[in-house]
Design an enzyme around this catalytic site. Sequence first.
Site, PDB file in Angstrom:
ATOM      1  N   TYR A  18      -1.465  -0.654 -10.167  1.00  6.67           N
ATOM      2  CA  TYR A  18      -1.196  -1.964 -10.579  1.00  6.67           C
ATOM      3  C   TYR A  18      -1.870  -1.727 -11.820  1.00  6.67           C
ATOM      4  CZ  TYR A  18      -0.016  -4.754  -6.642  1.00  6.67           C
ATOM      5  OH  TYR A  18       0.316  -5.259  -5.513  1.00  6.67           O
ATOM      6  N   ASN A  66       3.080  -0.577   5.257  1.00  6.89           N
ATOM      7  CA  ASN A  66       2.712  -1.139   4.131  1.00  6.89           C
ATOM      8  C   ASN A  66       1.659  -0.944   3.542  1.00  6.89           C
ATOM      9  OD1 ASN A  66       2.456  -2.510   1.161  1.00  6.89           O
ATOM     10  ND2 ASN A  66       0.745  -2.768   1.952  1.00  6.89           N
ATOM     11  N   GLU A  67       1.129   0.558   2.617  1.00  7.18           N
ATOM     12  CA  GLU A  67      -0.456   1.093   2.298  1.00  7.18           C
ATOM     13  C   GLU A  67      -0.592   1.301   3.446  1.00  7.18           C
ATOM     14  OE1 GLU A  67      -2.170  -1.855  -0.242  1.00  7.18           O
ATOM     15  OE2 GLU A  67      -0.653  -1.075  -2.078  1.00  7.18           O
ATOM     16  N   GLU A 118       5.647  -2.113  -5.136  1.00 12.61           N
ATOM     17  CA  GLU A 118       4.629  -3.076  -5.616  1.00 12.61           C
ATOM     18  C   GLU A 118       4.358  -2.803  -7.585  1.00 12.61           C
ATOM     19  OE1 GLU A 118       0.898  -4.286  -3.587  1.00 12.61           O
ATOM     20  OE2 GLU A 118       2.110  -4.531  -1.478  1.00 12.61           O
ATOM     21  N   GLU A 174       4.745 -12.696  -0.938  1.00 12.63           N
ATOM     22  CA  GLU A 174       3.390 -12.254   0.926  1.00 12.63           C
ATOM     23  C   GLU A 174       2.962 -13.438   1.288  1.00 12.63           C
ATOM     24  OE1 GLU A 174       0.625  -9.016  -0.306  1.00 12.63           O
ATOM     25  OE2 GLU A 174      -0.032  -9.004   2.053  1.00 12.63           O
ATOM     26  N   GLN A 179       3.116 -10.592  -8.164  1.00 13.98           N
ATOM     27  CA  GLN A 179       4.360 -11.360  -6.633  1.00 13.98           C
ATOM     28  C   GLN A 179       4.892 -12.739  -7.723  1.00 13.98           C
ATOM     29  OE1 GLN A 179       2.039 -12.023  -2.554  1.00 13.98           O
ATOM     30  NE2 GLN A 179       1.548  -9.560  -3.213  1.00 13.98           N
TER      31      GLN A 179
HETATM   32  O1  AHR Z   1      -0.160  -7.413  -3.985  1.00 14.31           O
HETATM   33  C1  AHR Z   1      -1.339  -7.472  -3.355  1.00 14.31           C
HETATM   34  C2  AHR Z   1      -1.649  -6.664  -1.906  1.00 14.31           C
HETATM   35  O2  AHR Z   1      -1.792  -5.319  -2.660  1.00 14.31           O
HETATM   36  C3  AHR Z   1      -1.156  -6.666  -0.714  1.00 14.31           C
HETATM   37  O3  AHR Z   1      -1.381  -7.245  -0.103  1.00 14.31           O
HETATM   38  C4  AHR Z   1      -1.257  -4.579  -1.179  1.00 14.31           C
HETATM   39  O4  AHR Z   1      -0.221  -3.882  -0.375  1.00 14.31           O
HETATM   40  C5  AHR Z   1      -1.567  -4.162  -1.836  1.00 14.31           C
HETATM   41  O5  AHR Z   1      -3.056  -3.558  -2.271  1.00 14.31           O
END
Ligand code: AHR
Length: 500
Positions: free
Chosen positions: A248, A180-181, A305, A33, A354
């Site tokens: 995450y 995205n999101e 992600e 990103e 990432q």
């Molecule tokens: O990866 C960092 C961020 O995490 C991304 O930009 C977003 O999609 C997510 O919240």
Amino acid sequence: MASSPTSAPAVLKLDAGQTGPVINRNVYGHFAEHLGRCIYEGVWVGSDSPIPNTRGIRNDVIAALKQLDIPVLRWPGGCFADEYHWKDGIGPRESRPAMINTHWGNVVENNHFGTHEFMDLVGQLGCDAYICGNVGSGTVQEMMEWVEYMTSDAISPMANLRRANGRDEPWVVRYFGVGNESWGCGGNMTPEYYSDQYRRYNTFVKNYRPTHPIQRYACGANGSDYNWTEVLMKKAAPLMHGLSLHYYTLPNDSWQNKGSATEFGEDLWITTLRKTLFMEELITKHGAIMDQHDPAKRVGMIIDEWGTWYNVEPGTNPGFLYQQSTLRDAIVAGLNFHIFHAHADRVTMTNIAQTINVLQAMVLTDGPRMLLTPTYHVFEMFKVHQGATVIPVTLTTPDYAFGQEKIPAVSASASRNAAGRVHLSLVNTNPHHAITVQCALTGISADKVSGRVLTAPAMNTHNTFDHPEAIKPADFTGAKLDGGQLTVELPAKSVVILKL
Ligand code: AHR
């Protein structure tokens, strides 16, 4: 290394007579990103830089990443995608307009890395492009024109603009994300509203060349938001090739204090691993909803992600999400891959967040210097699973416990590749004890076993620019074959890959 075998062995059965699904190569995908030093410095240094580069893209990073056989790269975000206006990133660099990257530190984005540069990057890596389009602040026309610009070979306004910018041939874009999101940074939409937006925007992601159709992915749920999956599948499943999922791993439950990447005790070691294993429940539950609407499993689950998210390294810009990666992250990567393999019939792509200098990165840079993280090494060791066929495993493992927490000590996954080679990967989450794994092989006529191991003296061992090889894979001699029986002495806190 202080580790002795526990009394209880793990027992593993590997029956090659049963074949599972193919592990889609894209399960080993990546995400880069416009965030912190991922694109700028991590990838793009510009052709005038003293750092050796090819058309502005740094050579050391490309050489390192090529060893991973990266199948696919997602770009330009992330949250950035929904404020990115692609026309600002084409044409002569010096005349491209700048913008503010509002999500990530409010820094000025000069748009020097745009569509042409990204396509050059995927070309240098030899991987597929996964573009994420702007639904949150972009128009349908803008998205439609971007697809035309990249993929049309007609004499058309956007294809002609691409030609005017120096690229005659259309590129191949195999995967396109529609926002995205969208439940958060991508527009704070409800699932009902987003599914309607998806239906509309997706209509204009055209296949300009029928020989190179684009797979369209809808924005999926935030972790355990199962209602999002239910609504999306109900309202739009026939119009999508994939539905994404973001999850995450945070050691602490607080986004304000997620926990340090390097300074942690055994309590946060086991908590981080337990939270990683939650991925299994997420895939199972989202997958069950998808099964109801799509029993044939036509729609892929795209975990675009995933990875660890810690407090940033002290003294660094909080908006840059720069963190170290330790042996703990290597274990996290190994556990996640085993879960993805176990669900290979539904999970057709994942993208680590990432690739460089951000979150659970493969590579960290410091000006001209570069290091490989423990996570990098797991991606490299496990690349043999890419495109291979799952061999189902049955595992009985002792637990590893600390305080109130308890998780399985051993995790395993096996596959057979096109050449008939069987690979078995193993993870030991116990930081103190080696574990004997007794493995019965059925339908595998192996006469030789070799392997590599990733481990280190401490749970938080990591590579630094002064000590870039504090942790790296070593040859593994702890596996013995005796007829149909394989015995492995799996070191404490380790990731092992074996070739049979
Ligand atoms: O990866 C960092 C961020 O995490 C991304 O930009 C977003 O999609 C997510 O919240």
